[in-house]
Design an enzyme around this catalytic site. Sequence first.
Site, PDB file in Angstrom:
ATOM      1  N   ARG A 106      35.999  34.174  44.438  1.00  0.00           N
ATOM      2  CA  ARG A 106      37.095  34.294  43.479  1.00  0.00           C
ATOM      3  C   ARG A 106      37.034  33.166  42.477  1.00  0.00           C
ATOM      4  NH1 ARG A 106      42.705  36.039  42.973  1.00  0.00           N
ATOM      5  NH2 ARG A 106      43.139  35.558  40.816  1.00  0.00           N
ATOM      6  N   ARG A 115      38.795  40.892  39.935  1.00  0.00           N
ATOM      7  CA  ARG A 115      38.609  39.817  40.902  1.00  0.00           C
ATOM      8  C   ARG A 115      37.971  40.318  42.186  1.00  0.00           C
ATOM      9  NH1 ARG A 115      44.831  39.409  40.378  1.00  0.00           N
ATOM     10  NH2 ARG A 115      44.051  39.957  38.380  1.00  0.00           N
ATOM     11  N   ASP A 118      41.901  38.890  45.927  1.00  0.00           N
ATOM     12  CA  ASP A 118      43.193  38.352  45.530  1.00  0.00           C
ATOM     13  C   ASP A 118      44.076  38.374  46.766  1.00  0.00           C
ATOM     14  OD1 ASP A 118      45.252  37.393  43.919  1.00  0.00           O
ATOM     15  OD2 ASP A 118      45.856  39.388  43.254  1.00  0.00           O
ATOM     16  N   ASP A 120      47.811  37.211  48.009  1.00  0.00           N
ATOM     17  CA  ASP A 120      49.120  36.742  47.559  1.00  0.00           C
ATOM     18  C   ASP A 120      50.067  36.618  48.740  1.00  0.00           C
ATOM     19  OD1 ASP A 120      48.558  36.659  44.802  1.00  0.00           O
ATOM     20  OD2 ASP A 120      49.033  38.776  44.562  1.00  0.00           O
TER      21      ASP A 120
END
Length: 183
Positions: A106, A115, A118, A120
């Site tokens: 990344r 990407r 990812d 989160d």
Amino acid sequence: MTREDVDSRPSVAIDGAPDLDSAVIVALGCNDKGAWADCREALEAALARFRSEGIDIIARSSWWRSAAWPDPDDPPFLNGVVIVRTDHGPHSLMAALGRIEEAFGRRRGPMNGPRTLDLDLIAYGRLSGDLDGLILPHPRAAERRFVMGPLAEIAPGWVHPAGGSARVLADAATVGRDASRLA
């Protein structure tokens, strides 16, 4: 880990079932396979790496596909959500997730650009607000079907601090309306 991290660490219900009020929720996404055969393989490999960072998966969604946003000409995304158990506090967990992203190639580029991985942090129990630069719950998660749809699959009764269950938020989401579970 600070005393605040220890005091705010969510508990987990008996038998490993998540206590939704204390759930630690992580969303995953990929639309650039990088060195992997495809995004599904990349995401599965990322999940396998969680344990080495002190993150145990206690529930996981199916993979969901959606068009890239805001530029649908970018490759489509594959997304999912996991509920985890960890001794990491919220900031330490974010650092661990960042190490996994970095190991998967990344690189921070244009916002919402393609990407390889990812990760989160969507929620850390009922913590809410700006925690020294970490905003919880994730400030845009509730409006994203590619987050709320997978979350509703594994924890439909999870309630966002601002109101609305994962199921209701998935139905009302305004971003990623095309998101759907892969067969």
